[in-house]
Design a protein around this motif. Structure first.
Motif, mmCIF file in Angstrom:
data_model
loop_
_atom_site.group_PDB
_atom_site.id
_atom_site.type_symbol
_atom_site.label_atom_id
_atom_site.label_comp_id
_atom_site.label_asym_id
_atom_site.label_seq_id
_atom_site.Cartn_x
_atom_site.Cartn_y
_atom_site.Cartn_z
ATOM 1 N N HIS A 76 -43.400 -54.994 82.271
ATOM 2 C CA HIS A 76 -43.943 -54.191 83.360
ATOM 3 C C HIS A 76 -45.082 -53.344 82.797
ATOM 4 O O HIS A 76 -44.934 -52.705 81.747
ATOM 5 N N ARG A 111 -46.189 -56.961 86.956
ATOM 6 C CA ARG A 111 -45.003 -57.505 86.293
ATOM 7 C C ARG A 111 -45.400 -58.867 85.754
ATOM 8 O O ARG A 111 -45.904 -59.715 86.489
ATOM 9 N N PRO A 150 -50.728 -63.035 91.409
ATOM 10 C CA PRO A 150 -49.432 -63.669 91.168
ATOM 11 C C PRO A 150 -49.526 -65.184 91.022
ATOM 12 O O PRO A 150 -50.235 -65.845 91.770
ATOM 13 N N ASP A 199 -46.442 -60.313 89.514
ATOM 14 C CA ASP A 199 -46.842 -59.379 90.574
ATOM 15 C C ASP A 199 -47.993 -58.527 90.066
ATOM 16 O O ASP A 199 -48.068 -58.235 88.864
ATOM 17 N N GLY A 200 -48.866 -58.088 90.995
ATOM 18 C CA GLY A 200 -49.978 -57.229 90.625
ATOM 19 C C GLY A 200 -51.252 -58.017 90.366
ATOM 20 O O GLY A 200 -51.364 -59.192 90.720
#
Length: 234
Positions: free
Chosen positions: A35, A105, A79, A57-58
């Motif tokens: 993370h 992530r 992603p 993610d992100g």
């Protein structure tokens, strides 16, 4: 950081595009889940390459600095995008800097695990080369656009690309949350911030887009697509 098993990797990463489920699952367990907050630098240009990354993610940007210190934004990843594998394959140092743009992530794989997996399944090496070849082809297309397309055309082209990556349908329009600053957006286009802002203001006045903070709402993509195809006059 943890080593939690993440089955979503099988469904998203280019690394597993041609792998059977058993082969993919055997490698997935070697991934570490990380993370990272905005502005975290995952690796820097010139560093030794130890990991391959998959963004879950992100957003992450890949950038490179010129000899005079100017930064160029080469890619904005979202992603399912995989990055950092080229240097693991050729053994050279990092050629870009990877920075988190919005809270991310990620799953990362150490090179020793990748090498072991390839040794056990030689056909995977050929498949990875196909992935790298697609990246090179895409990079050449980007260079071509910067050479032969004017700034308004490049802005239009990048908006179309961002819409394809991050666009969400909204009341007949497309909302594109890019999370980039004005400077970063200009670096992505390969032009000055002033010139990019001027073009965006023109597109907004024509009703093609609506500008919001780190977000662009595309109201009419047809003229943007046409403008992106317009080549620079010689």
């Amino acid at each position: 950081m943890s080593t939690t098993y993440s089955p979503e990797l099988v469904r998203t990463a280019e690394l597993f595009e041609y792998a059977d489920v058993d082969a993919a699952e055997s490698l997935e367990r070697d991934f570490e889940i990380v993370h990272a907050q905005r502005r975290t630098v995952l690796f820097r240009e010139g560093e030794t390459a130890d990991y391959l990354y998959v963004l879950l993610d992100g957003k992450v940007k890949l950038s490179r600095r010129s000899h005079d210190g100017r930064e160029g934004l080469l890619a904005l990843l979202g992603p399912s995008d995989q990055f950092g594998e080229i240097e693991l394959l050729d053994g050279g140092p990092r050629v870009t800097t990877a920075t988190v743009v919005s809270g991310a992530r990620l799953a990362r794989l150490h090179k020793t695990a990748l090498y072991r997996w390839i040794a056990q399944r030689p056909h995977v090496a050929e498949q990875l080369l196909q992935v790298v070849a697609r990246r090179i082809r895409g990079n050449r297309a980007t260079v071509h656009d910067r050479l032969f397309t004017d700034v308004p055309g490049r802005v239009a082209g990048q908006l179309i690309q961002l819409a394809n990556q991050f666009g969400v349908a909204e009341d007949g329009a497309t909302r594109v949350v890019h999370d980039l600053t004005q400077t970063e957006l200009a670096q992505f286009v390969g032009a000055s911030r002033e010139s990019v802002n001027k073009v965006l203001a023109q597109y907004a006045s024509r009703g093609w887009v609506r500008l919001e903070n780190k977000c662009i709402v595309i109201l009419d993509d047809a003229p943007l697509a046409r403008r992106a195809q317009h080549k620079r006059r010689r």
